[in-house]
Design a protein around this motif. Structure first.
Motif, PDB file in Angstrom:
ATOM      1  N   THR A 198       0.844  -1.197   0.000  1.00 29.50           N
ATOM      2  CA  THR A 198       0.000   0.000   0.000  1.00 29.50           C
ATOM      3  C   THR A 198       0.875   1.242   0.000  1.00 29.50           C
ATOM      4  OG1 THR A 198      -1.992  -0.899   1.035  1.00 29.50           O
ATOM      5  CG2 THR A 198      -1.510   1.394   1.475  1.00 29.50           C
ATOM      6  N   ASP A 199       0.522   2.197  -0.845  1.00 33.55           N
ATOM      7  CA  ASP A 199       1.081   3.543  -0.792  1.00 33.55           C
ATOM      8  C   ASP A 199      -0.072   4.514  -0.591  1.00 33.55           C
ATOM      9  OD1 ASP A 199       3.826   3.047  -1.153  1.00 33.55           O
ATOM     10  OD2 ASP A 199       3.594   2.938  -3.325  1.00 33.55           O
ATOM     11  N   LEU A 200       0.158   5.521   0.238  1.00 31.85           N
ATOM     12  CA  LEU A 200      -0.849   6.539   0.520  1.00 31.85           C
ATOM     13  C   LEU A 200      -0.334   7.906   0.077  1.00 31.85           C
ATOM     14  CD1 LEU A 200      -1.847   5.382   4.117  1.00 31.85           C
ATOM     15  CD2 LEU A 200      -3.139   5.000   2.017  1.00 31.85           C
ATOM     16  N   TYR A 201      -1.188   8.642  -0.600  1.00 29.87           N
ATOM     17  CA  TYR A 201      -0.892  10.015  -0.998  1.00 29.87           C
ATOM     18  C   TYR A 201      -1.846  10.912  -0.210  1.00 29.87           C
ATOM     19  CZ  TYR A 201       0.986   7.852  -5.344  1.00 29.87           C
ATOM     20  OH  TYR A 201       1.650   7.093  -6.276  1.00 29.87           O
ATOM     21  N   TYR A 202      -1.317  11.743   0.638  1.00 31.53           N
ATOM     22  CA  TYR A 202      -2.140  12.700   1.377  1.00 31.53           C
ATOM     23  C   TYR A 202      -2.041  14.062   0.704  1.00 31.53           C
ATOM     24  CZ  TYR A 202      -2.470   9.298   5.181  1.00 31.53           C
ATOM     25  OH  TYR A 202      -2.724   8.175   5.923  1.00 31.53           O
ATOM     26  N   GLY A 203      -3.190  14.727   0.573  1.00 35.23           N
ATOM     27  CA  GLY A 203      -3.192  16.051  -0.035  1.00 35.23           C
ATOM     28  C   GLY A 203      -3.602  16.006  -1.489  1.00 35.23           C
ATOM     29  N   GLY A 204      -3.384  17.107  -2.189  1.00 35.35           N
ATOM     30  CA  GLY A 204      -3.899  17.222  -3.538  1.00 35.35           C
ATOM     31  C   GLY A 204      -5.376  17.582  -3.478  1.00 35.35           C
ATOM     32  N   PRO A 205      -6.129  17.320  -4.540  1.00 31.95           N
ATOM     33  CA  PRO A 205      -7.543  17.697  -4.542  1.00 31.95           C
ATOM     34  C   PRO A 205      -8.417  16.812  -3.658  1.00 31.95           C
ATOM     35  CG  PRO A 205      -6.990  16.512  -6.538  1.00 31.95           C
ATOM     36  CD  PRO A 205      -5.702  16.747  -5.822  1.00 31.95           C
ATOM     37  N   SER A 206      -7.906  15.671  -3.236  1.00 29.27           N
ATOM     38  CA  SER A 206      -8.652  14.747  -2.384  1.00 29.27           C
ATOM     39  C   SER A 206      -7.903  14.549  -1.067  1.00 29.27           C
ATOM     40  CB  SER A 206      -8.838  13.405  -3.090  1.00 29.27           C
ATOM     41  OG  SER A 206      -9.501  13.575  -4.326  1.00 29.27           O
ATOM     42  N   TYR A 207      -8.591  13.977  -0.089  1.00 29.76           N
ATOM     43  CA  TYR A 207      -7.945  13.761   1.214  1.00 29.76           C
ATOM     44  C   TYR A 207      -6.864  12.685   1.134  1.00 29.76           C
ATOM     45  CZ  TYR A 207     -11.864  16.420   3.144  1.00 29.76           C
ATOM     46  OH  TYR A 207     -12.784  17.395   3.422  1.00 29.76           O
ATOM     47  N   ILE A 208      -7.203  11.572   0.480  1.00 28.26           N
ATOM     48  CA  ILE A 208      -6.282  10.442   0.377  1.00 28.26           C
ATOM     49  C   ILE A 208      -6.451   9.809  -0.996  1.00 28.26           C
ATOM     50  CG2 ILE A 208      -5.523   8.229   1.359  1.00 28.26           C
ATOM     51  CD1 ILE A 208      -7.080   8.902   3.885  1.00 28.26           C
ATOM     52  N   ALA A 209      -5.363   9.403  -1.592  1.00 30.74           N
ATOM     53  CA  ALA A 209      -5.400   8.492  -2.737  1.00 30.74           C
ATOM     54  C   ALA A 209      -4.485   7.327  -2.390  1.00 30.74           C
ATOM     55  CB  ALA A 209      -4.936   9.185  -4.009  1.00 30.74           C
ATOM     56  N   GLY A 210      -4.935   6.128  -2.627  1.00 27.49           N
ATOM     57  CA  GLY A 210      -4.118   4.973  -2.256  1.00 27.49           C
ATOM     58  C   GLY A 210      -4.469   3.750  -3.066  1.00 27.49           C
ATOM     59  N   TYR A 211      -3.747   2.683  -2.809  1.00 29.79           N
ATOM     60  CA  TYR A 211      -4.003   1.410  -3.468  1.00 29.79           C
ATOM     61  C   TYR A 211      -3.438   0.305  -2.596  1.00 29.79           C
ATOM     62  CZ  TYR A 211       0.591   3.019  -5.106  1.00 29.79           C
ATOM     63  OH  TYR A 211       1.851   3.553  -5.167  1.00 29.79           O
ATOM     64  N   CYS A 212      -3.957  -0.894  -2.831  1.00 24.47           N
ATOM     65  CA  CYS A 212      -3.511  -2.062  -2.065  1.00 24.47           C
ATOM     66  C   CYS A 212      -3.518  -3.271  -2.986  1.00 24.47           C
ATOM     67  CB  CYS A 212      -4.450  -2.292  -0.874  1.00 24.47           C
ATOM     68  SG  CYS A 212      -4.051  -3.755   0.116  1.00 24.47           S
ATOM     69  N   PRO A 213      -2.401  -3.979  -3.115  1.00 23.92           N
ATOM     70  CA  PRO A 213      -2.409  -5.207  -3.921  1.00 23.92           C
ATOM     71  C   PRO A 213      -3.269  -6.263  -3.243  1.00 23.92           C
ATOM     72  CG  PRO A 213      -0.328  -4.977  -2.738  1.00 23.92           C
ATOM     73  CD  PRO A 213      -1.091  -3.713  -2.490  1.00 23.92           C
ATOM     74  N   THR A 214      -4.075  -6.980  -4.025  1.00 21.05           N
ATOM     75  CA  THR A 214      -4.979  -7.979  -3.467  1.00 21.05           C
ATOM     76  C   THR A 214      -4.669  -9.392  -3.967  1.00 21.05           C
ATOM     77  OG1 THR A 214      -6.553  -7.491  -5.241  1.00 21.05           O
ATOM     78  CG2 THR A 214      -6.852  -6.343  -3.143  1.00 21.05           C
ATOM     79  N   GLY A 215      -3.684  -9.528  -4.832  1.00 18.37           N
ATOM     80  CA  GLY A 215      -3.307 -10.831  -5.363  1.00 18.37           C
ATOM     81  C   GLY A 215      -2.202 -10.643  -6.387  1.00 18.37           C
ATOM     82  N   GLU A 216      -1.730 -11.720  -6.950  1.00 22.46           N
ATOM     83  CA  GLU A 216      -0.651 -11.623  -7.933  1.00 22.46           C
ATOM     84  C   GLU A 216      -1.044 -10.758  -9.119  1.00 22.46           C
ATOM     85  OE1 GLU A 216       2.556 -12.578  -7.951  1.00 22.46           O
ATOM     86  OE2 GLU A 216       2.177 -12.989  -5.836  1.00 22.46           O
ATOM     87  N   ASP A 217      -2.311 -10.763  -9.473  1.00 23.37           N
ATOM     88  CA  ASP A 217      -2.744 -10.058 -10.676  1.00 23.37           C
ATOM     89  C   ASP A 217      -3.784  -8.975 -10.407  1.00 23.37           C
ATOM     90  OD1 ASP A 217      -1.166 -11.801 -12.351  1.00 23.37           O
ATOM     91  OD2 ASP A 217      -2.707 -13.326 -12.048  1.00 23.37           O
ATOM     92  N   SER A 218      -3.994  -8.591  -9.161  1.00 25.73           N
ATOM     93  CA  SER A 218      -5.095  -7.667  -8.881  1.00 25.73           C
ATOM     94  C   SER A 218      -4.738  -6.675  -7.781  1.00 25.73           C
ATOM     95  CB  SER A 218      -6.352  -8.442  -8.464  1.00 25.73           C
ATOM     96  OG  SER A 218      -6.127  -9.142  -7.239  1.00 25.73           O
ATOM     97  N   LEU A 219      -5.457  -5.559  -7.778  1.00 23.54           N
ATOM     98  CA  LEU A 219      -5.364  -4.573  -6.701  1.00 23.54           C
ATOM     99  C   LEU A 219      -6.680  -3.831  -6.601  1.00 23.54           C
ATOM    100  CD1 LEU A 219      -5.298  -1.611  -8.178  1.00 23.54           C
ATOM    101  CD2 LEU A 219      -2.856  -1.856  -8.104  1.00 23.54           C
ATOM    102  N   TYR A 220      -6.861  -3.128  -5.488  1.00 22.63           N
ATOM    103  CA  TYR A 220      -7.934  -2.153  -5.462  1.00 22.63           C
ATOM    104  C   TYR A 220      -7.328  -0.793  -5.161  1.00 22.63           C
ATOM    105  CZ  TYR A 220      -8.504  -1.860  -0.292  1.00 22.63           C
ATOM    106  OH  TYR A 220      -8.331  -1.649   1.051  1.00 22.63           O
ATOM    107  N   ALA A 221      -7.852   0.202  -5.850  1.00 20.92           N
ATOM    108  CA  ALA A 221      -7.393   1.576  -5.705  1.00 20.92           C
ATOM    109  C   ALA A 221      -8.537   2.405  -5.158  1.00 20.92           C
ATOM    110  CB  ALA A 221      -6.934   2.126  -7.049  1.00 20.92           C
ATOM    111  N   TYR A 222      -8.194   3.457  -4.411  1.00 18.25           N
ATOM    112  CA  TYR A 222      -9.250   4.248  -3.782  1.00 18.25           C
ATOM    113  C   TYR A 222      -8.835   5.712  -3.677  1.00 18.25           C
ATOM    114  CZ  TYR A 222      -6.185   2.869   0.102  1.00 18.25           C
ATOM    115  OH  TYR A 222      -5.097   2.613   0.886  1.00 18.25           O
ATOM    116  N   ILE A 223      -9.846   6.560  -3.689  1.00 18.90           N
ATOM    117  CA  ILE A 223      -9.663   8.003  -3.524  1.00 18.90           C
ATOM    118  C   ILE A 223     -10.742   8.491  -2.578  1.00 18.90           C
ATOM    119  CG2 ILE A 223      -9.688  10.253  -4.672  1.00 18.90           C
ATOM    120  CD1 ILE A 223      -8.717   8.873  -7.206  1.00 18.90           C
ATOM    121  N   VAL A 224     -10.323   9.218  -1.550  1.00 14.35           N
ATOM    122  CA  VAL A 224     -11.247   9.732  -0.540  1.00 14.35           C
ATOM    123  C   VAL A 224     -11.451  11.221  -0.766  1.00 14.35           C
ATOM    124  CG1 VAL A 224     -11.695  10.010   1.926  1.00 14.35           C
ATOM    125  CG2 VAL A 224     -10.482   7.975   1.100  1.00 14.35           C
ATOM    126  N   GLU A 225     -12.693  11.629  -0.931  1.00 13.94           N
ATOM    127  CA  GLU A 225     -13.036  13.016  -1.220  1.00 13.94           C
ATOM    128  C   GLU A 225     -14.071  13.510  -0.221  1.00 13.94           C
ATOM    129  OE1 GLU A 225     -15.032  13.363  -5.000  1.00 13.94           O
ATOM    130  OE2 GLU A 225     -16.827  12.367  -4.241  1.00 13.94           O
TER     131      GLU A 225
END
Length: 376
Positions: A198-225
């Motif tokens: 997981t990497d988290l980006y704080y700031g910018g136009p949203s509160y948080i942007a991040g992602y988390c690997p969920t398997g060898e071939d998959s991830l979920y990404a998210y943006i908090v506004e």
């Protein structure tokens, strides 16, 4: 001798399925009902801290989960700049102990299927597309009327039916669910080779942007506004909105953004919170998981706390021989203060973000890690 012989569990999410598995393994007859028509789970991915992994092991599904998940031990903090620079890396606490990774990302539907298969194997009788219409209890049990016209009598009913719990409403447990003031975009997609944590980006136009690997071939990404009414957007508009918000974030986000092409894999929800004051039971009906407590996922402890509720309740039901004041006192003593600390900490982080305040995040996270490192 267990305190109960037969139990109805309402809701086949994490809390409900885990409770059903523990009890069935202990010799209790368990019926599990779920209003949805099949094994499913809201959202795309889940971040499981070490204490959640410890609970998966107790359920007998750790090996299967590990094969399908993606473990890691470090979280990165990146800048919302054109390079997506790594500002620093934070070693994650191994809250489950040395035998488990600190964190594991996983597909929510995949985890739901693993737990359902385990429940079936240990003898849980599951009915999908089923719910109840009436609960009538006396000193000896609970009579349940189901929507299909069938009935049953149980020693205990466990309401694990989520934030909008029908069970909670029916037993008159008053609880106000509050909006936190944030909304989250989530998308499920392929994992770029460079995303290994997981990497988290704080700031910018949203509160948080991040992602988390969920398997060898998959991830979920998210943006908090800031929470907005996004209900009128079409699926394609939802996808376009998430892509546009993500343009402020770079590094691995550039590859993730390029892979966001399927509008059916994007969802948007608001953060909400509530915590039911004890007791969580009314007679022979008890609430666990989101039915009793929920909070924003700012410290990724929601799933862990649901699994811990199930484990503690089942442990007491299997080791004490009477369903009475002693059992309920022990249940609330082991769960309420721990859950309250997690809910308060999660909400505190959300408030800091909403107020653009630099809070003492390291100390708060350290305190929670110390707390949940101890088995529930």
């Amino acid at each position: 001798m267990p305190a109960v012989n037969n139990v109805l569990v309402v809701g086949a999410g994490l809390a409900g399925t885990a409770a059903a598995i523990h009890l069935a393994r202990g010799g209790v007859a368990v019926d599990l009902v779920e209003v949805k028509p099949e094994v499913t789970a809201l959202g795309s991915g889940i971040t499981l801290q070490g204490n959640a992994l410890r609970e998966l092991d107790r359920l007998g599904v750790w090996e299967a989960a590990r094969e399908r998940g993606f473990p890691f031990d470090v979280t990165g903090i990146r800048a919302p700049d054109p390079q997506g620079r790594v500002l620093f890396e934070v070693p994650d606490a191994r809250t489950g102990g040395p035998d488990y990774p600190a964190v594991m990302g996983m597909s929510r539907p995949e985890l739901a299927r693993i737990l359902h298969d385990r429940a079936t194997l240990v003898g849980v009788k599951t009915r999908f597309g089923a719910t109840f219409t009436e609960l009538r209890q006396d000193d000896a049990g609970v009579d349940v009327a189901f929507a299909d016209g069938s009935t049953g009598r149980y020693d205990l009913v466990i309401g694990a039916d989520g934030i909008r719990s029908q069970t909670r409403q029916l037993i008159g447990a008053d609880l106000e669910t509050k909006r936190v003031g944030m909304g989250i975009w989530r998308a499920f997609g392929p994992r770029p080779a460079g995303v290994t944590r997981t990497d988290l980006y704080y700031g910018g136009p949203s509160y948080i942007a991040g992602y988390c690997p969920t398997g060898e071939d998959s991830l979920y990404a998210y943006i908090v506004e800031p929470a907005q009414d996004r209900s009128a957007l079409t699926p394609q508009q939802r996808l376009d909105t998430m892509i546009e918000l993500s343009r402020a974030y770079h590094g691995p986000w550039d590859d993730i953004r390029a892979s966001l092409t399927d509008s059916s894999r994007v969802n948007y929800t608001w953060f909400e919170t509530h915590l039911l004051d004890p007791p969580w039971h009314r007679g022979r009906v008890v609430l666990i998981g989101d039915a009793a407590h929920t909070c924003p996922p700012t410290i990724a402890q929601g799933g862990a706390q649901a699994l811990e509720d199930a484990a503690v309740l089942a442990d007491l039901l299997l080791t004490l021989d009477v369903l009475g004041p002693r059992l309920w006192a022990a249940f609330h003593a082991r769960r309420y203060d721990r859950v309250r600390a997690v809910v308060n900490a999660s909400n505190q982080i959300a408030r800091w973000l909403l107020d653009h305040e630099q809070g003492d995040l390291p100390s708060l996270m350290r305190d929670i890690a110390v707390l949940v490192s101890q088995p529930a």
